[in-house]
Design an enzyme around this catalytic site. Structure first.
Site, PDB file in Angstrom:
ATOM      1  N   SER A  26      -2.272  10.108  -1.035  1.00 32.95           N
ATOM      2  CA  SER A  26      -2.709   9.266  -2.145  1.00 32.95           C
ATOM      3  C   SER A  26      -3.689   9.934  -3.103  1.00 32.95           C
ATOM      4  CB  SER A  26      -3.313   7.972  -1.605  1.00 32.95           C
ATOM      5  OG  SER A  26      -4.313   8.245  -0.650  1.00 32.95           O
ATOM      6  N   HIS A  80       2.865   5.249  -1.108  1.00 29.20           N
ATOM      7  CA  HIS A  80       3.052   5.805  -2.455  1.00 29.20           C
ATOM      8  C   HIS A  80       4.457   6.354  -2.674  1.00 29.20           C
ATOM      9  CE1 HIS A  80      -0.930   5.325  -4.154  1.00 29.20           C
ATOM     10  NE2 HIS A  80      -1.415   5.608  -2.962  1.00 29.20           N
ATOM     11  N   LYS A 105       2.340  -1.869  -4.225  1.00 32.66           N
ATOM     12  CA  LYS A 105       2.260  -0.847  -5.277  1.00 32.66           C
ATOM     13  C   LYS A 105       3.489  -0.964  -6.169  1.00 32.66           C
ATOM     14  CE  LYS A 105      -1.191   1.723  -2.868  1.00 32.66           C
ATOM     15  NZ  LYS A 105      -1.516   2.377  -1.603  1.00 32.66           N
TER      16      LYS A 105
HETATM   17  C1  LIG Z   1      -2.580   1.710  -0.674  1.00 30.30           C
HETATM   18  C2  LIG Z   1      -2.290   2.368   0.616  1.00 30.30           C
HETATM   19  C3  LIG Z   1      -2.192   1.612   1.785  1.00 30.30           C
HETATM   20  C4  LIG Z   1      -2.528   0.155   1.815  1.00 30.30           C
HETATM   21  O1  LIG Z   1      -1.519  -0.610   1.264  1.00 30.30           O
HETATM   22  P1  LIG Z   1      -1.862  -2.102   0.792  1.00 30.30           P
HETATM   23  O2  LIG Z   1      -0.542  -2.753   0.771  1.00 30.30           O
HETATM   24  O3  LIG Z   1      -2.532  -2.003  -0.527  1.00 30.30           O
HETATM   25  O4  LIG Z   1      -2.767  -2.684   1.820  1.00 30.30           O
HETATM   26  C5  LIG Z   1      -1.825   2.252   2.945  1.00 30.30           C
HETATM   27  N1  LIG Z   1      -1.566   3.579   2.963  1.00 30.30           N
HETATM   28  C6  LIG Z   1      -1.677   4.347   1.859  1.00 30.30           C
HETATM   29  C7  LIG Z   1      -1.377   5.807   1.940  1.00 30.30           C
HETATM   30  C8  LIG Z   1      -2.052   3.767   0.661  1.00 30.30           C
HETATM   31  O5  LIG Z   1      -2.182   4.519  -0.425  1.00 30.30           O
END
Ligand SMILES: *Cc1c(COP(=O)(O)O)cnc(C)c1O
Length: 397
Positions: free
Chosen positions: A186, A214, A245
């Site tokens: 990320s 992602h 996302k």
């Molecule tokens: C954003 C993210 C999460 C969390 O996901 P949410 O649905 O926002 O709780 C988990 N792992 C990674 C790598 C992320 O970037």
């Protein structure tokens, strides 16, 4: 009220956070989540969201949410195992499994909770071993803390280091082993070497859990994720995705074997003890899956925009690190300068977040940019022009 000093420690803690520049002031979005948005009263080209496919405010998804509210109400008022599983949830999970090409799938309230749940429920004994990339997401780190298994961390994407761990006496003596990795990382936007990880896992008898937060909607055919991208759909045992996302709503899921779904329903603590998604959210995600299937050109546009923006930054002389995806860091190397860069860009009408130590290693301070399929060429050219202007001011290019 009598002066209550019992929370005075918070003031000290906050002062310390401020000193370490870790105190967070919330920025407020005053428009829907769009490629050009209003933030703290200013209209900006938005390079900060994870709204990869510009679905967060899409009319078809809004309509799906409204229809579901009229048909099913606004909430479930229950956890999944009691009476919080509507037909809607079941149908969505069946569709998700078909989409992912796995026998089954199970939705969770967020990507965070599904990571925590899988680490905790699959690694249940001191005899197990959880093996994790050093740059994995906070939710995996917290999941590993809740798991009973000891954990070993390997250097980022370092397959020699992973192999050494798997060959260690501790790993050889373990009852079960699970290698956990982000699919797309990320902060750097680089991709896990999944074929090598899976080969090592098979050789040493480990299972693989991939967090595709992602990569969901971004990589693989129709956005199926990194296992699909690498042709590993039938081999990666635990495929995690997010609905928060690219999918544009909120939630997380795990896709894999039917036994994995069955087992997690009976053991995953966030699933069992926290209430289920409101119908509007599930209906939104369901409609988003339809759009991934029917409008793959959104994903093509995301990648076109990614290439255009990355090339523009590189041509201007910026260092974009190891990124291979729409997450593009712009390396600065100094926290104060990175913050200044972000603040000046904001004044110029471009929102790109600075990410500094301790979120990233010292000297790796940067801006992080994420383009979406919704940005126009004009938006991206405007942003590039401002990056060059402010980058020159700060002596970065
Ligand atoms: C954003 C993210 C999460 C969390 O996901 P949410 O649905 O926002 O709780 C988990 N792992 C990674 C790598 C992320 O970037």
């Amino acid at each position: 009220m009598v002066a209550d000093k019992s929370l005075a420690f918070l003031d000290e803690e906050i002062a310390q956070l401020k000193k370490e520049e870790r105190f967070i002031n919330l920025r407020v979005l005053q428009s829907p989540q769009e490629p050009v948005a209003v933030v703290d009263g200013k209209k900006v080209v938005n390079l900060t969201s994870n709204n990869y496919l510009a679905l967060a405010n899409h009319p078809r998804l809004r309509e799906a949410a409204k229809t579901a509210i009229d048909k099913w109400g606004v909430g479930t008022a229950a956890v999944r195992p009691i009476i919080g599983t509507m037909q809607l949830h079941q149908d969505f999970e069946a569709k998700l499994a078909r989409f992912k090409g796995t026998p089954a799938a199970l939705a969770f309230q967020s990507g965070f909770t599904v990571n925590v749940a899988c680490c905790q429920s699959l690694m249940t004994s001191e005899k197990d071993l959880l093996v994790s990339d050093e740059l994995n997401h906070a939710s995996i780190i917290d999941g590993a803390r809740l798991a009973k298994a000891p954990r070993k961390i390997y250097a980022h994407r370092d397959m020699k280091a992973l192999k050494a761990i798997l060959e260690s006496p501790e790993a050889r003596g373990a009852r079960r082993k699970m290698i956990v990795t982000d699919g797309v990382f990320s902060m750097d936007g680089d991709v896990a070497p999944l074929p090598d990880i899976q080969d090592l896992a098979d050789k040493y008898g480990a299972i693989v859990m991939v967090d595709d937060a992602h990569a969901s909607g971004v990589m693989g055919k129709n956005g199926r994720g990194t296992p699909d991208h690498f042709g590993l759909t039938d081999r990666v045992q635990v495929q995690i995705g997010t609905l928060s996302k690219a999918i544009g709503a909120v939630g997380g899921y795990v896709a894999g074997a039917q036994s994995l779904r069955d087992y997690l329903i009976s053991t995953a603590r966030p699933f069992i003890f926290s209430s289920s998604h409101p119908p509007s959210v599930i209906a939104t995600c369901d409609a988003a899956l339809d759009m991934l299937m029917s409008e793959p050109q959104r994903i093509d546009k995301l990648w076109d925009n990614t290439r255009r923006f990355k090339e523009g930054l590189k041509k201007a002389g910026f260092d974009t690190g190891a990124s291979e995806t729409p997450i593009t860091p712009v390396m600065v190397g100094d926290a104060a300068k990175a913050k200044k860069f972000s603040a000046r860009l904001f004044e110029e009408g471009v929102f790109a977040l600075s990410i500094c130590y301790p979120i990233v290693a010292r000297g790796k301070d940067r801006l992080r940019t994420i383009v979406t399929s919704g940005h126009t060429d004009k938006d991206l050219d405007f942003a590039l022009e401002k990056f060059v202007k402010v980058g020159r001011e700060l002596g970065l290019v």
